[in-house]
Design an enzyme around this catalytic site. Structure first.
Site, PDB file in Angstrom:
ATOM      1  N   GLU A  74      10.242   0.877  10.193  1.00  0.00           N
ATOM      2  CA  GLU A  74      11.232   1.936   9.935  1.00  0.00           C
ATOM      3  C   GLU A  74      10.511   3.247  10.180  1.00  0.00           C
ATOM      4  OE1 GLU A  74      14.306   1.566   9.353  1.00  0.00           O
ATOM      5  OE2 GLU A  74      14.509  -0.483   8.639  1.00  0.00           O
ATOM      6  N   GLU A  87       9.761  15.588  15.227  1.00  0.00           N
ATOM      7  CA  GLU A  87      10.120  15.476  13.813  1.00  0.00           C
ATOM      8  C   GLU A  87       9.242  16.432  12.999  1.00  0.00           C
ATOM      9  OE1 GLU A  87       9.010  11.838  11.682  1.00  0.00           O
ATOM     10  OE2 GLU A  87      10.979  11.885  10.744  1.00  0.00           O
ATOM     11  N   CYS A 145      13.718  10.704   6.505  1.00  0.00           N
ATOM     12  CA  CYS A 145      13.613  10.194   7.882  1.00  0.00           C
ATOM     13  C   CYS A 145      14.882  10.488   8.675  1.00  0.00           C
ATOM     14  CB  CYS A 145      13.308   8.708   7.865  1.00  0.00           C
ATOM     15  SG  CYS A 145      14.416   7.786   6.797  1.00  0.00           S
ATOM     16  N   LYS A 176       0.859  -1.193   0.000  1.00  0.00           N
ATOM     17  CA  LYS A 176       0.000   0.000   0.000  1.00  0.00           C
ATOM     18  C   LYS A 176       0.890   1.236   0.000  1.00  0.00           C
ATOM     19  CE  LYS A 176      -1.898   2.795   2.785  1.00  0.00           C
ATOM     20  NZ  LYS A 176      -1.779   4.028   1.986  1.00  0.00           N
TER      21      LYS A 176
END
Ligand code: NAD
Length: 496
Positions: A269, A400, A303, A194
């Site tokens: 992750e 983040e 990331c 997906k």
């Protein structure tokens, strides 16, 4: 579509098609609500894809199960290797089409799409092709004493984990799809992928290329749609043997819970807030270039983005001023023009999220040396931003942001900077910049991160294990570690 840009006819043809899910070897229309896919450089709708219904997720998983138990399981490792090599050649041959599609959909520079989305995907696929023929177990000399006199020999087999449900984010859409699909195929698994709702296009095209490469129908399926519907249905599906997720820590936690409920294997992750540590011997030009690359690459939607910059106090003003000057001089505009170094963020939502973080920082007392707001031009552009006068209590330092925003802080000594670098719930990447080997090697073991770079940042290789400490993830991708993720170990014990 971005005006005045030359787009290949193959890209126009793909965008002109009625797009759906890719199930059992063919594009099929979906019954769910259409989800609009945008060109972030203009805000115009590029395409529409369906939000997968539960029934469609069931069909995709059933197709992957049939394929797992069918001819795919009877192929020799060398056959899987050949198919993956062919796939790498097809990605390369269709490289310009994939790169343009990615830039139109994700917003990034066409130069990055060509070099990384396509270039890295080709290399990654080739690397994983090689693993198909190198998966090995062990033989074990066991000492079982009963019944007396019986002798035993044990060995381990590595078997495919089974049907993999892969869920990926929007920052590197093609790479993320390739990172999941190719090790799974090398190990003999089948996949339901997906892609992110913002960026489903290259994953659909990749599924078609898989078929052209000789992947049997049902081995690679793609379902499109939103996370809360299509993604959640896939992650909690009892027909999935393993969930491979890349995305935010918040969603990763939900995926982990859903997987544990079914005892499905899972790897995560997740997010990061990676520190960049500039020691006092780094030449200013190198410090400025390195810290700019660490944060502004892909508009900070990385990331491992170097979003916390710690500079030795002796060099702090010079480096920060240099970084601000570099940020302020980068040409801004759509990614299809390779001269533009500041490209749009992926969505209006992401632009607004990044701007809201900047505002939180400014109202908590931070100062923007450059940038600090969205660009007034159409599309989802945010000015590259350098914030100073910040501390670890502020959300801009702790959370983040996933955008072109760096917080810069001075430090005095190594213990202090190690403590501050580790003062984060994340632990994905970190970089140390210095040619003083003694200082570098003192810092490396102190830093709690899955990858520590020295005099570079954001460098990832298919052979180098990649993943996070702490809230940045669970498990390692790449290299031999990827094979462990997509296989189960079976012990065989023979009495004679
Ligand atoms: P996200 O977590 O919002 O979404 C990632 C994927 O999960 C998307 O496909 C989304 O549709 C799906 N999803 C959302 N909610 C879901 C749910 N409840 N159940 C199942 N699936 C769901 O992340 P994003 O905004 O697309 O991407 C940015 C994040 O990804 C950042 O945190 C970034 O650090 C992380 N990321 C990590 C890595 C890594 O390798 N560690 C690489 C790239 C991005």
């Amino acid at each position: 579509m971005s005006a005045n840009m030359q787009v290949d006819s193959s890209v126009r043809a793909f965008l002109g098609r009625r797009l759906g899910h890719f199930i059992d070897g063919a594009m099929v229309e979906g019954e769910g609500q259409p989800v609009a896919v945008y060109d972030p450089s203009t805000g115009e709708v590029l395409a529409k894809v369906p939000d997968a219904t539960k029934g469609e997720v069931d069909r995709a998983v059933a197709s992957a199960r049939r394929a797992l138990e069918g001819d795919w399981s009877r192929l020799r490792p060398a056959d899987r290797e050949r198919i993956l090599i062919r796939l790498s050649e097809l990605i390369e041959a269709h490289g310009e089409e994939l790169a343009q599609l990615e830039t139109l959909n994700q917003g990034k520079s066409i130069a990055l799409s060509r070099m990384l989305e396509v270039g890295h995907s080709v290399e990654f696929c080739r690397y994983m092709a090689g693993w198909a023929t190198k998966i090995e177990g062990t033989t074990i000399d066991v000492s079982i004493p009963i019944p007396p006199g019986t002798r035993y020999r044990a060995m381990t087999l590595r078997e495919p984990v089974g049907v993999v449900g892969a869920i990926v984010p929007w920052n590197f859409p093609l790479i993320m799809a390739v990172w999941k699909i190719t090790p799974a195929l090398a190990c003999g698994c089948t996949v339901v992928l997906k892609p992110a709702e913002e960026t489903p296009l290259t994953a659909l095209r990749l599924a078609e290329l898989c078929m052209e490469a000789g992947v049997p129908p049902g081995v690679v399926n793609v379902i499109t749609g939103n996370g809360a519907s299509a993604g959640a249905a896939l992650a909690s599906h009892p027909g999935i043997d393993k969930v491979a997720f890349t995305g935010s820590t918040e969603v990763g936690r939900k995926i982990g819970h859903a997987a544990v409920d079914n005892m499905t294997r899972f790897s995560l992750e997740l997010g990061g807030k990676s520190p960049v540590i500039m020691l006092d011997d780094v030449p200013t030009e190198m410090a400025v270039g390195g810290s700019a690359m660490a944060i502004f690459f892909n508009q900070g939607q990385v990331c491992t983005a170097g979003s916390r910059l710690y500079v030795h106090k002796k060099a702090f003003d010079q480096v920060v001023n240099g970084l601000a000057a570099a940020a302020g001089s980068m040409p801004i505009g759509p990614g299809l023009d390779p001269n533009n170094q500041v490209n749009p963020l992926v969505s209006a939502r992401q632009r607004d999220r990044v701007c809201s973080y900047i505002e939180q920082g400014l109202s908590a007392g931070a100062r923007a040396v450059t940038g600090g707001k969205a660009s007034p031009r159409p599309g989802y552009f945010v000015e590259p931003t350098v914030l100073v006068d910040v501390d670890h209590s502020m959300s801009v330092v702790r959370e983040e942001i996933f955008g072109p925003v760096v917080v810069a802080m001075p430090f005095d000594d190594l213990d202090e900077v190690a403590r501050r670098a580790n003062d984060s719930e994340y632990g994905l990447g970190a970089s140390i910049w210095s040619n003083d080997l003694g200082k570098v090697m003192t810092l490396v073991p102190k830093i709690k991160a899955g990858t520590v770079w020295v005099n570079t940042h954001n460098m990832i290789d298919p052979a180098m294990p990649f993943g996070g400490f702490k809230q940045s993830g669970y498990g390692r991708e790449m290299g031999r570690a990827a094979i462990d993720l997509y296989t189960e170990t079976k012990s065989v014990c023979i009495a004679y």
